[in-house]
Design an enzyme around this catalytic site. Structure first.
Site, PDB file in Angstrom:
ATOM      1  N   LYS A  52       1.290  -0.996  -0.136  1.00  0.00           N
ATOM      2  CA  LYS A  52       0.158  -0.003  -0.445  1.00  0.00           C
ATOM      3  C   LYS A  52       1.170   1.241  -0.409  1.00  0.00           C
ATOM      4  O   LYS A  52       0.896   2.238  -1.004  1.00  0.00           O
ATOM      5  CB  LYS A  52      -0.971  -0.095   1.562  1.00  0.00           C
ATOM      6  CG  LYS A  52      -2.157  -0.736   1.107  1.00  0.00           C
ATOM      7  CD  LYS A  52      -2.293  -1.153   1.782  1.00  0.00           C
ATOM      8  CE  LYS A  52      -4.290  -2.139   2.151  1.00  0.00           C
ATOM      9  NZ  LYS A  52      -4.609  -2.398   3.120  1.00  0.00           N
ATOM     10  N   GLN A  96      -5.229  -1.777   9.725  1.00  0.00           N
ATOM     11  CA  GLN A  96      -4.802  -3.185   9.287  1.00  0.00           C
ATOM     12  C   GLN A  96      -5.536  -4.064  10.232  1.00  0.00           C
ATOM     13  O   GLN A  96      -5.072  -4.237  11.427  1.00  0.00           O
ATOM     14  CB  GLN A  96      -3.764  -3.312   9.033  1.00  0.00           C
ATOM     15  CG  GLN A  96      -3.065  -4.197   8.307  1.00  0.00           C
ATOM     16  CD  GLN A  96      -3.532  -4.562   6.608  1.00  0.00           C
ATOM     17  OE1 GLN A  96      -3.436  -3.553   5.776  1.00  0.00           O
ATOM     18  NE2 GLN A  96      -4.264  -5.543   6.037  1.00  0.00           N
ATOM     19  N   ASP A 119     -11.509   2.857   3.610  1.00  0.00           N
ATOM     20  CA  ASP A 119     -12.151   1.121   3.597  1.00  0.00           C
ATOM     21  C   ASP A 119     -13.916   0.534   2.859  1.00  0.00           C
ATOM     22  O   ASP A 119     -13.709   0.088   2.985  1.00  0.00           O
ATOM     23  CB  ASP A 119     -11.000   0.549   4.481  1.00  0.00           C
ATOM     24  CG  ASP A 119     -10.264  -0.411   4.240  1.00  0.00           C
ATOM     25  OD1 ASP A 119      -9.753  -0.709   3.212  1.00  0.00           O
ATOM     26  OD2 ASP A 119      -8.982  -0.754   5.175  1.00  0.00           O
TER      27      ASP A 119
END
Ligand code: NDP
Length: 281
Positions: A52, A96, A119
């Protein structure tokens, strides 16, 4: 033999578009910036986070990483999230997963400012998706929709079967496809007569995490097959949920692993960061 849906190629195209948007925003004095929080030392997460960071770098999105000790208390995690919520220079916040079991990941997602929730895991964004309103769509489902659209695969009225009902893939994907007028069936580990259901699918999507689980006998002739699974074998080889060699002979379109859904997930994250930067300006 099926046409291979090239997620890698499409992801490069999307990254180029994101790069242009980032440059436009920079001209207006906005520097899109993503904050990534990782708790503990999960091996796979480390690789994802590294990818990422590299992807952000390539398109000009600024990137800031926060690595927290595995034994932190929930309050410390929430305090960091709240600080990042307040920072005007940060447009996207990503936590994460997985995080250590003693921490409440849902509370953490809920604490992220929904306007920075790139997200798409905040309950407000999930609710907006359910109501078919403008929202952050989580990156993997969003990437799958983009791939299907790019290859002009008809969604309206299509009979779509999804294997897996997780909050990050199966459920938001089902909702997104329903919003595109598909007829959606979700299967999970308690589903009975799976093969009977999958054989009726015009589009079969597997997100279960079991190597080569979807075999040729489960697939209708000419079906579109999307493989979300990422499974590392003992040999080190990474394979999907689908027995690619055999299923490709029967399907009309198929995604490979690697090079299918995976690269699209990261591309859509970058896309969502730009949306967040535009949202907050
Ligand atoms: P989860 O483990 O959270 O969910 C798996 C789902 O599959 C569950 O709903 C489970 O059912 C269902 N399932 C398990 N076995 C079967 C079975 N035999 N038949 C039908 N359904 C079954 O996984 P994730 O959703 O997080 O991820 C799924 C896979 O996708 C993994 O391999 C993961 O690595 C990969 N992935 C890939 C991404 C990418 O970018 N390409 C992004 C995210 C994930 P139940 O609910 O009943 O337990």
């Amino acid at each position: 033999m099926a046409t291979i849906i090239n997620g890698k190629e499409l992801s490069i195209k999307i990254r180029m578009q994101v790069k242009e948007k980032v440059q436009e925003l920079q001209k207006k004095g906005i520097k899109p910036r993503l904050a990534v929080i990782m708790v503990g030392e999960d091996k796979a997460s480390k690789i994802y986070v590294k990818n990422k960071s590299k992807a952000c770098n390539e398109v000009g999105i600024e990137y800031e990483e926060f690595i927290l000790n595995a034994n932190i208390e929930m309050d410390e995690l929430l305090e960091l999230i709240r600080k990042l919520n307040e920072r005007k220079d940060i447009h996207g916040i990503l936590l994460q997963s997985p995080i250590p079991k003693h921490l409440d990941i849902y509370k953490a997602f809920q604490t992220i400012d929904y306007r920075k929730d790139v997200d798409g895991f905040h309950p407000i964004n999930i609710g907006r998706l359910a109501l078919n309103r403008k929202t952050f769509i989580s990156c993997t489902p969003y990437g799958i929709i983009k791939m299907l659209e790019e290859y002009k695969i008809e969604l309206q009225g299509a009979n779509v079967v999804i294997l897996g009902r997780s909050n990050i893939v199966g459920k938001p994907l089902a909702q997104s496809l329903l919003n595109k007028d598909a007829t959606v069936t979700i299967c999970h580990s308690k589903t009975k007569n799976l093969e009977e259901i999958t054989k009726k699918a015009d589009i079969l999507i597997s997100a279960i995490g079991k190597p080569k689980y979807v075999t040729e006998n489960m697939v209708k002739q000419g079906a579109v097959v999307i493989d979300v699974g990422i499974n590392r074998l003992e040999t080190g080889e990474v394979v999907g949920d689908v027995d690619f060699e055999e299923v490709a002979k029967k399907a009309s379109y198929i995604t490979p692993v690697p090079g299918g859904v995976g690269p699209m997930t990261i591309a859509m994250l970058l896309h969502n960061v730009v949306i967040a930067a535009e949202y907050l300006k």
